[in-house]
Design a protein around this motif. Sequence first.
Motif, PDB file in Angstrom:
ATOM      1  N   ILE A  85      22.739   0.096 -19.163  1.00  0.00           N
ATOM      2  CA  ILE A  85      22.372   0.941 -18.031  1.00  0.00           C
ATOM      3  C   ILE A  85      22.931   0.347 -16.741  1.00  0.00           C
ATOM      4  N   ALA A  86      22.824  -0.962 -16.574  1.00  0.00           N
ATOM      5  CA  ALA A  86      23.348  -1.609 -15.368  1.00  0.00           C
ATOM      6  C   ALA A  86      24.857  -1.394 -15.255  1.00  0.00           C
ATOM      7  N   GLU A  87      25.555  -1.479 -16.368  1.00  0.00           N
ATOM      8  CA  GLU A  87      27.009  -1.286 -16.362  1.00  0.00           C
ATOM      9  C   GLU A  87      27.370   0.162 -16.037  1.00  0.00           C
ATOM     10  N   ILE A  88      26.644   1.114 -16.603  1.00  0.00           N
ATOM     11  CA  ILE A  88      26.881   2.531 -16.306  1.00  0.00           C
ATOM     12  C   ILE A  88      26.584   2.815 -14.834  1.00  0.00           C
ATOM     13  N   LYS A  90      26.852   0.725 -12.410  1.00  0.00           N
ATOM     14  CA  LYS A  90      27.919   0.090 -11.617  1.00  0.00           C
ATOM     15  C   LYS A  90      29.250   0.834 -11.728  1.00  0.00           C
ATOM     16  N   GLN A  91      29.624   1.243 -12.936  1.00  0.00           N
ATOM     17  CA  GLN A  91      30.946   1.834 -13.147  1.00  0.00           C
ATOM     18  C   GLN A  91      31.008   3.342 -12.995  1.00  0.00           C
ATOM     19  N   ARG A  92      29.877   4.021 -13.078  1.00  0.00           N
ATOM     20  CA  ARG A  92      29.901   5.481 -12.969  1.00  0.00           C
ATOM     21  C   ARG A  92      29.051   6.004 -11.815  1.00  0.00           C
ATOM     22  N   TYR A  93      27.762   5.631 -11.818  1.00  0.00           N
ATOM     23  CA  TYR A  93      26.834   6.244 -10.863  1.00  0.00           C
ATOM     24  C   TYR A  93      27.192   5.904  -9.416  1.00  0.00           C
ATOM     25  N   THR A 150      35.649   6.190 -18.587  1.00  0.00           N
ATOM     26  CA  THR A 150      34.975   5.002 -19.120  1.00  0.00           C
ATOM     27  C   THR A 150      34.231   5.350 -20.408  1.00  0.00           C
ATOM     28  N   PRO A 151      34.958   5.758 -21.452  1.00  0.00           N
ATOM     29  CA  PRO A 151      34.281   6.185 -22.685  1.00  0.00           C
ATOM     30  C   PRO A 151      33.566   5.066 -23.423  1.00  0.00           C
ATOM     31  N   LYS A 152      33.918   3.807 -23.164  1.00  0.00           N
ATOM     32  CA  LYS A 152      33.265   2.715 -23.879  1.00  0.00           C
ATOM     33  C   LYS A 152      31.792   2.583 -23.512  1.00  0.00           C
ATOM     34  N   LEU A 153      31.387   3.201 -22.418  1.00  0.00           N
ATOM     35  CA  LEU A 153      29.996   3.138 -21.977  1.00  0.00           C
ATOM     36  C   LEU A 153      29.244   4.362 -22.462  1.00  0.00           C
TER      37      LEU A 153
END
Length: 161
Positions: A85-88, A90-93, A150-153
């Motif tokens: 969730i933290a990565e999503i 950071k990289q998307r939201y 970012t499909p890996k997330l």
Amino acid sequence: MAKGKNKAKARAAAQVLAAERVGPTRQTAAKVKPCPIRRMHGVGQIDDDQRDAALEIALVHEAISGRLRAAGLRERGGGEISDKIAEIHKQRYLPWVRSVSPVCAAVVRDVAVAGLLPEEIVARRRMEWTDVIEHAQAGLGAYATLQRRTPKLDIRSLKAY
């Protein structure tokens, strides 16, 4: 004998209260209210990618704001959010919030997070119906583009999705 009189009084009081009630209670209204994401998708106002974007925005926003306690989204113990969730976030939201207009982000959050129907947003924000739909489509489309980059997330692997 006293129990029968108490039951009769309680029944009469309940009938009076029921007669005075004009509509459903807030709790009942919230339960029967349609999901705005599903409704917008069902009538073709948003596509599959935009629907998935709205669901992810809702999940990430609620996890980050601390309102979600679903298994797999928060680590056990101190309430830390999961790495995924933290990565999503950071990289998307965050890039999404910075890339769209404040009005666009607000409309998307109204739909995805607050669960407001488009007609409720029209009244709340004093906007035209078409503007609400256009802002929702643009905001969700921008987020869907970030999802494709970012499909890996993949958030679908989380239990609450």
